[in-house]
Scaffold this motif. Structure first.
Motif, PDB file in Angstrom:
ATOM      1  N   LEU A 225       0.827  -1.201   0.000  1.00  0.00           N
ATOM      2  CA  LEU A 225       0.000   0.000   0.000  1.00  0.00           C
ATOM      3  C   LEU A 225       0.866   1.257   0.000  1.00  0.00           C
ATOM      4  O   LEU A 225       0.530   2.265  -0.633  1.00  0.00           O
ATOM      5  CB  LEU A 225      -0.915   0.004   1.239  1.00  0.00           C
ATOM      6  CG  LEU A 225      -1.951  -1.122   1.320  1.00  0.00           C
ATOM      7  CD1 LEU A 225      -2.669  -1.083   2.664  1.00  0.00           C
ATOM      8  CD2 LEU A 225      -2.953  -0.993   0.187  1.00  0.00           C
ATOM      9  N   PHE A 226       1.984   1.183   0.706  1.00  0.00           N
ATOM     10  CA  PHE A 226       2.876   2.338   0.811  1.00  0.00           C
ATOM     11  C   PHE A 226       3.509   2.658  -0.543  1.00  0.00           C
ATOM     12  O   PHE A 226       3.539   3.814  -0.980  1.00  0.00           O
ATOM     13  CB  PHE A 226       3.950   2.040   1.862  1.00  0.00           C
ATOM     14  CG  PHE A 226       4.721   3.233   2.322  1.00  0.00           C
ATOM     15  CD1 PHE A 226       4.219   4.068   3.314  1.00  0.00           C
ATOM     16  CD2 PHE A 226       5.960   3.541   1.772  1.00  0.00           C
ATOM     17  CE1 PHE A 226       4.934   5.165   3.741  1.00  0.00           C
ATOM     18  CE2 PHE A 226       6.671   4.643   2.200  1.00  0.00           C
ATOM     19  CZ  PHE A 226       6.157   5.458   3.178  1.00  0.00           C
ATOM     20  N   LEU A 279      -2.425   7.750   2.195  1.00  0.00           N
ATOM     21  CA  LEU A 279      -2.557   6.839   1.068  1.00  0.00           C
ATOM     22  C   LEU A 279      -3.813   7.174   0.280  1.00  0.00           C
ATOM     23  O   LEU A 279      -4.863   7.459   0.862  1.00  0.00           O
ATOM     24  CB  LEU A 279      -2.623   5.390   1.572  1.00  0.00           C
ATOM     25  CG  LEU A 279      -1.491   4.948   2.507  1.00  0.00           C
ATOM     26  CD1 LEU A 279      -1.693   3.499   2.922  1.00  0.00           C
ATOM     27  CD2 LEU A 279      -0.142   5.139   1.840  1.00  0.00           C
ATOM     28  N   SER A 280      -3.705   7.108  -1.037  1.00  0.00           N
ATOM     29  CA  SER A 280      -4.864   7.411  -1.874  1.00  0.00           C
ATOM     30  C   SER A 280      -5.926   6.332  -1.753  1.00  0.00           C
ATOM     31  O   SER A 280      -7.125   6.609  -1.821  1.00  0.00           O
ATOM     32  CB  SER A 280      -4.408   7.555  -3.336  1.00  0.00           C
ATOM     33  OG  SER A 280      -3.718   6.382  -3.755  1.00  0.00           O
ATOM     34  N   SER A 281      -5.506   5.070  -1.591  1.00  0.00           N
ATOM     35  CA  SER A 281      -6.468   3.974  -1.480  1.00  0.00           C
ATOM     36  C   SER A 281      -7.056   3.855  -0.086  1.00  0.00           C
ATOM     37  O   SER A 281      -8.106   3.229   0.079  1.00  0.00           O
ATOM     38  CB  SER A 281      -5.780   2.650  -1.854  1.00  0.00           C
ATOM     39  OG  SER A 281      -4.685   2.394  -0.984  1.00  0.00           O
ATOM     40  N   ARG A 282      -6.428   4.390   0.922  1.00  0.00           N
ATOM     41  CA  ARG A 282      -6.911   4.363   2.299  1.00  0.00           C
ATOM     42  C   ARG A 282      -6.925   5.800   2.824  1.00  0.00           C
ATOM     43  O   ARG A 282      -5.914   6.303   3.306  1.00  0.00           O
ATOM     44  CB  ARG A 282      -6.000   3.493   3.183  1.00  0.00           C
ATOM     45  CG  ARG A 282      -5.820   2.062   2.673  1.00  0.00           C
ATOM     46  CD  ARG A 282      -7.097   1.259   2.787  1.00  0.00           C
ATOM     47  NE  ARG A 282      -6.964  -0.093   2.270  1.00  0.00           N
ATOM     48  CZ  ARG A 282      -6.670  -1.154   3.019  1.00  0.00           C
ATOM     49  NH1 ARG A 282      -6.440  -0.997   4.318  1.00  0.00           N
ATOM     50  NH2 ARG A 282      -6.588  -2.355   2.487  1.00  0.00           N
ATOM     51  N   PRO A 283      -8.039   6.516   2.712  1.00  0.00           N
ATOM     52  CA  PRO A 283      -8.066   7.944   3.057  1.00  0.00           C
ATOM     53  C   PRO A 283      -7.759   8.172   4.537  1.00  0.00           C
ATOM     54  O   PRO A 283      -8.106   7.353   5.402  1.00  0.00           O
ATOM     55  CB  PRO A 283      -9.497   8.361   2.718  1.00  0.00           C
ATOM     56  CG  PRO A 283     -10.288   7.095   2.738  1.00  0.00           C
ATOM     57  CD  PRO A 283      -9.355   6.025   2.278  1.00  0.00           C
ATOM     58  N   PRO A 284      -7.138   9.296   4.870  1.00  0.00           N
ATOM     59  CA  PRO A 284      -6.789   9.586   6.268  1.00  0.00           C
ATOM     60  C   PRO A 284      -7.988  10.152   7.034  1.00  0.00           C
ATOM     61  O   PRO A 284      -9.068  10.372   6.474  1.00  0.00           O
ATOM     62  CB  PRO A 284      -5.681  10.628   6.134  1.00  0.00           C
ATOM     63  CG  PRO A 284      -6.019  11.356   4.866  1.00  0.00           C
ATOM     64  CD  PRO A 284      -6.613  10.324   3.951  1.00  0.00           C
ATOM     65  N   GLY A 297     -10.863   6.557   9.326  1.00  0.00           N
ATOM     66  CA  GLY A 297      -9.670   6.985   8.604  1.00  0.00           C
ATOM     67  C   GLY A 297      -8.542   5.998   8.834  1.00  0.00           C
ATOM     68  O   GLY A 297      -8.620   5.093   9.678  1.00  0.00           O
ATOM     69  N   HIS A 298      -7.479   6.169   8.058  1.00  0.00           N
ATOM     70  CA  HIS A 298      -6.326   5.276   8.100  1.00  0.00           C
ATOM     71  C   HIS A 298      -5.084   6.069   8.509  1.00  0.00           C
ATOM     72  O   HIS A 298      -4.883   7.199   8.052  1.00  0.00           O
ATOM     73  CB  HIS A 298      -6.101   4.616   6.736  1.00  0.00           C
ATOM     74  CG  HIS A 298      -7.256   3.764   6.303  1.00  0.00           C
ATOM     75  ND1 HIS A 298      -8.407   4.302   5.765  1.00  0.00           N
ATOM     76  CD2 HIS A 298      -7.430   2.414   6.330  1.00  0.00           C
ATOM     77  CE1 HIS A 298      -9.244   3.313   5.470  1.00  0.00           C
ATOM     78  NE2 HIS A 298      -8.684   2.168   5.801  1.00  0.00           N
TER      79      HIS A 298
END
Length: 331
Positions: A225-226, A279-284, A297-298
């Motif tokens: 993911l990173f 991350l674009s796939s896991r929004p903060p 959020g992530h």
């Protein structure tokens, strides 16, 4: 763009993706104030660049209030009064009164003006006389004889047909009533402050907010993911992604960033703070959660490759251990 400093600055920001101003300045060896000024100027030119700020709302309001109190004038300062006489006050005493005295019996004597002496005219009419006493014409009153105290008869208490109150048993003459069963009072369950991944824990914020936080997922390692978001890990590093949800159960808005003090904990008790990336796939997470709403959020962490993570801890502030929440990570 002709300024080489701006070009280097944009290159570092593009590499880091999301970072604090002082971190960018440290990598470039520049003054953080100059970096902030240049970033604000560059964002105004239409570049895809957003310059923001994060804070601890409670502590920031306390600092602002202390600064305002330091600049305010002291309470109770005397102010000069214009027109205050400087000489001695006249001696106290009755004030002279001029003019005719009011009242139905005031009248001026002949030969004097309105301000001359006054006399009070006496009332006219026959003098009042006392009322004659009434003569009693009936026989003298006799004292009432004292009543004779009669003993009260002893009355047996009635036998209840339906039994003692608060019971559902029938009363019988040949069997004593059963004991009364007291209702069970259930105490309110205290807030749970420790659990496992997937559980929701309850706590309070710094402003009295009633919060419920759920640790939904821990992705370890999360290197794919990173790197998919365009970041690059150094040799000997790995990334961890933590997904949490915060529910505001009270009536006070939660005005901070939900994962501001969300940390990873190692077996020796050391903590690892989040990395300044998203991350674009896991929004903060976003700042603030209104009453009655839930927001998720992530949070991304970069840790040494061989570091073991045993738990995740949340707190509204690092020194608020009594309100901290802990989720145990089972291997």
């Amino acid at each position: 763009m002709t300024d080489p400093v701006d070009a280097r600055l944009l290159g570092v920001v593009a590499e880091m993706g999301r970072a604090a101003v002082h971190e960018v300045a440290a990598r470039l060896g520049m003054d953080p104030r100059e970096v902030a000024s240049r970033l604000v100027a560059l964002s105004a030119t239409g570049l895809p660049l957003l310059v923001g700020v994060e804070c601890d709302p409670g502590r920031l309001r306390q600092a602002a209030a202390a600064a305002m109190a330091a600049t305010s004038p002291p309470y109770g300062m005397p102010y000069p009064v214009q027109g205050t006489p400087t000489g001695p006050y006249p001696p106290s005493g009755p004030m002279p009164v001029s003019g005719p005295m009011p009242g139905p019996y005031a009248q001026s004597q002949p030969g004097h003006g309105p301000s001359g002496p006054h006399t009070v005219m006496p009332r006219t009419g026959p003098p009042s006389s006392p009322f004659p006493a009434q003569t009693q014409t009936g026989p003298p009153s006799q004292p009432f004889p004292a009543p004779i105290q009669q003993p009260m008869p002893q009355v047996e208490p009635p036998i209840s047909t339906w039994g003692p109150p608060q019971t559902s048993t029938w009363a019988r003459g040949d069997a004593p009533p059963q004991d009364v069963t007291q209702p069970t009072i259930r105490a309110e369950k205290p807030d749970v402050r420790q659990g496992k991944v997937g559980s929701a824990l309850q706590t309070e914020g710094l402003e009295g907010e009633r919060l419920s936080i759920t640790l939904v997922e821990v992705v370890d390692p999360a290197d794919y993911l990173f790197t998919a978001a365009g970041y690059r890990l150094q040799e000997g590093e790995r990334s961890v992604v933590v997904h949490t949800e915060l529910t505001n159960r009270g009536h006070v808005a939660f005005q901070s960033l939900p994962d501001l003090y969300l940390v990873l904990v190692t077996p020796d008790g050391k903590t690892i703070s989040k990395a300044p990336v998203s991350l674009s796939s896991r929004p903060p997470h976003r700042i603030g959660v209104p009453p009655g709403e839930t927001q998720g959020g992530h949070t991304v962490y970069v840790v040494p490759e061989n570091t073991e993570v045993t738990s995740v801890r949340w707190s509204p502030r690092p020194d608020e251990e009594s309100r901290a929440l802990t989720w145990i990570i089972e291997n």
